[in-house]
Design an enzyme around this catalytic site. Structure first.
Site, short mmCIF file in Angstrom:
data_model
loop_
_atom_site.label_atom_id
_atom_site.label_comp_id
_atom_site.label_asym_id
_atom_site.label_seq_id
_atom_site.Cartn_x
_atom_site.Cartn_y
_atom_site.Cartn_z
N LYS A 77 0.87 -1.18 0.00
CA LYS A 77 0.00 0.00 0.00
C LYS A 77 0.90 1.23 0.00
O LYS A 77 1.97 1.21 0.63
CB LYS A 77 -0.85 -0.07 1.28
N SER A 152 -9.52 1.07 3.28
CA SER A 152 -8.73 1.92 2.42
C SER A 152 -7.68 1.17 1.61
O SER A 152 -7.13 1.74 0.67
CB SER A 152 -8.04 2.99 3.27
N SER A 176 -9.54 -1.50 7.35
CA SER A 176 -9.03 -1.30 5.99
C SER A 176 -8.35 -2.47 5.32
O SER A 176 -8.09 -2.41 4.12
CB SER A 176 -8.05 -0.13 5.97
N1 GLN Z 1 -12.86 3.03 6.90
C1 GLN Z 1 -12.26 3.36 8.16
C2 GLN Z 1 -11.98 4.85 8.21
O1 GLN Z 1 -12.26 5.50 7.26
C3 GLN Z 1 -11.04 2.55 8.40
C4 GLN Z 1 -9.82 3.04 7.70
C5 GLN Z 1 -8.62 2.21 7.97
O2 GLN Z 1 -8.67 1.14 8.58
N2 GLN Z 1 -7.48 2.73 7.55
O3 GLN Z 1 -11.49 5.34 9.15
#
Ligand code: GLN
Length: 474
Positions: A77, A152, A176
């Protein structure tokens, strides 16, 4: 059928001279090039990867060991610092930033012979559940190009689903790694908080951030964890790895109890998703486990707690991007104050700004007690409830997300609707326990992940259950 063998087999064949690291890297790069339309990748590291592959093949030719991951390509990532590549976290404010050091997780993988071939797309700074918050472009779901891949770590998940590499790294602050794995149909694992060093990974919310691994099978994920896990002086939150390792996957499940989480059902999730997860729970009994219902009464407010604590920590972690030290600087500013405000004003996207504002608000004098402190109190209550539940069951089970992959654009103008995608994943982060998404089947042609959780440091047992579940599901 995947074009990749299991990771352990790939490495063993490279070491034995039956495959070469160069050929594996070329295969990964060719697949990335052929699948560009899905927009999973921000940058490929072709030259760096080819150079490393040649060195690994030479090591082996010279009769030496190239490591447990010899020649295995992977994708990180783009919030991991990797030498020789710009690290953007998919945010304009980091454009032009080159890593002055390398993430410990990348170092550990590469020390065992793995090769980072590309950096994957994400929601900027990992804020999001769809990759639509990337400042660059949205990644497309391989099962339906009009749908999101989740987020994400959406780029990492799609890279695995499309066979661009045998595994990819993600991060998991509130879901994520698991949620995109569920949306594209691969395995996504979030370890116990502190099990993998986060040194060299762009911080989001430091009290819940963990590195996650995405791959086609639990066995692959377990091997990758085995290489990355353990205490590290560069990250004070790290804990020792399990001395028994994570790759055995043989824990006997007879007599173990799995708690079906009551609060994750009948609360507005897609009924077809719920039905599939309930039938997966039934199938799981073949492994020897007993399935019982468990209630965690504070769970329905976990999302609210997360969306106070996460922005609070985000607002602090993003304060370092001031236009002076990393990446983008506004060219039109005439003094320092202007440089700060213009660089941040132009460089940050909408979601980062939203979290900075909410986070600053909940931490500010007069509101701290009402929001931040109260959220921390409820977080402790949640931790206590999980601890209590784990005195009666060995694992917890539920869906990963309330729906299958949603349409691109469906939630992008409604942040609260987008946040609801995380309703079943954030608790594991707030509590710090390991959690995994394994493919459970399809609803209307779209993948659905089964979520399993275990107590802190029970990662090996969780991976064993997931591997045994894999054999009876789908
Ligand atoms: N979707 C969650 C957020 O927007 C988790 C994001 C993540 O785990 N990086 O915070």
């Amino acid at each position: 059928m995947s074009q990749w063998l299991p990771i352990a087999d790939l490495a063993q064949k490279v070491q034995a001279g039956e495959l070469t690291a160069v050929a594996l890297v070329e295969q990964a790069l060719a697949t990335i090039a052929a699948k560009q339309e899905f927009k999973a990748i921000i940058v490929t590291l072709s030259e760096r990867a080819r150079t490393r592959a040649k060195a690994i093949d030479a090591t082996i030719k010279a009769g030496q060991s190239a490591g447990r991951l010899a020649g295995v390509p992977f994708i990180a990532k783009d919030n991991f610092l990797v030498f020789g590549a710009a690290t953007t976290a998919a945010s304009n404010i980091l454009k032009g930033f080159n890593a002055p050091y390398q993430a410990v997780a990348i170092e550990k993988l590469e020390a065992e012979g793995a090769i980072c071939v590309a950096k994957a797309n994400l929601d900027a700074f990992a804020h999001g559940a769809s990759t639509e918050n990337s400042d660059f472009f949205t990644t497309l779901n391989p099962h339906d190009k009009t749908r999101v891949p989740g987020g994400s770590s959406g780029g990492s998940a799609v890279a695995v689903a499309l066979d661009m590499a045998p595994f990819a790294l993600g991060t998991d602050t509130g879901g994520s790694t698991r949620q995109p794995a569920s949306f594209v149909g691969c395995v996504g694992f979030k370890p116990t908080y502190g099990l993998i060093s986060r040194s060299g990974v762009v911080a989001m919310a430091s009290s819940t951030d963990v590195i996650g691994a995405l791959a086609r099978t639990t066995a692959d994920v377990a091997l990758v964890l085995d290489v990355m896990a353990g205490k590290d002086n560069l990250d004070g939150t790290t804990i020792d790895a399990d001395p028994a390792g994570y790759t055995a996957l043989t824990t006997d499940m007879h007599g173990k109890k799995v708690g079906l989480i009551k609060e994750y059902f009948g609360q507005g999730a897609d009924p077809a998703v719920e039905a599939l997860i309930k039938s997966a729970a039934e199938k799981l009994k073949v492994t020897g486990v007993e399935v019982v219902e468990v209630s965690l009464p504070t769970l329905p407010v976990a999302l609210a707690v997360y969306y106070i604590l996460c922005p609070a920590e985000v607002s602090s972690n993003l304060s370092r991007y001031d236009g002076q030290r990393f990446g983008f600087t506004s060219a039109s500013a005439t003094d320092l104050e202007q440089s700060y405000t213009q660089s941040r004003g132009v460089g940050f996207g909408k979601e980062a700004k939203r979290r900075i504002m909410i986070g600053t608000y909940v931490l500010s004098s007069g509101y701290y007690d009402a929001y931040y402190k109260k959220a921390q109190t409820v977080r402790t209550k949640l931790i206590n409830e999980f601890n209590e539940a784990f005195t009666t069951v060995d694992f917890l089970l539920g869906p990963v997300a309330p729906t299958t992959a949603f349409k691109i654009g469906a939630n992008s103008n409604d942040p609260l609707q987008m946040y609801l995608a995380d309703v079943m994943t954030v608790a594991a982060n707030l509590v710090g326990v390991p959690a995994i998404s394994v493919p459970a089947g399809l609803v209307d042609g779209l993948p659905v992940g089964l979520q399993l959780m275990a107590p802190q440091r029970a990662d090996a047992a969780l991976l064993a259950l997931a591997a045994q579940a894999e054999a009876v599901l789908v």
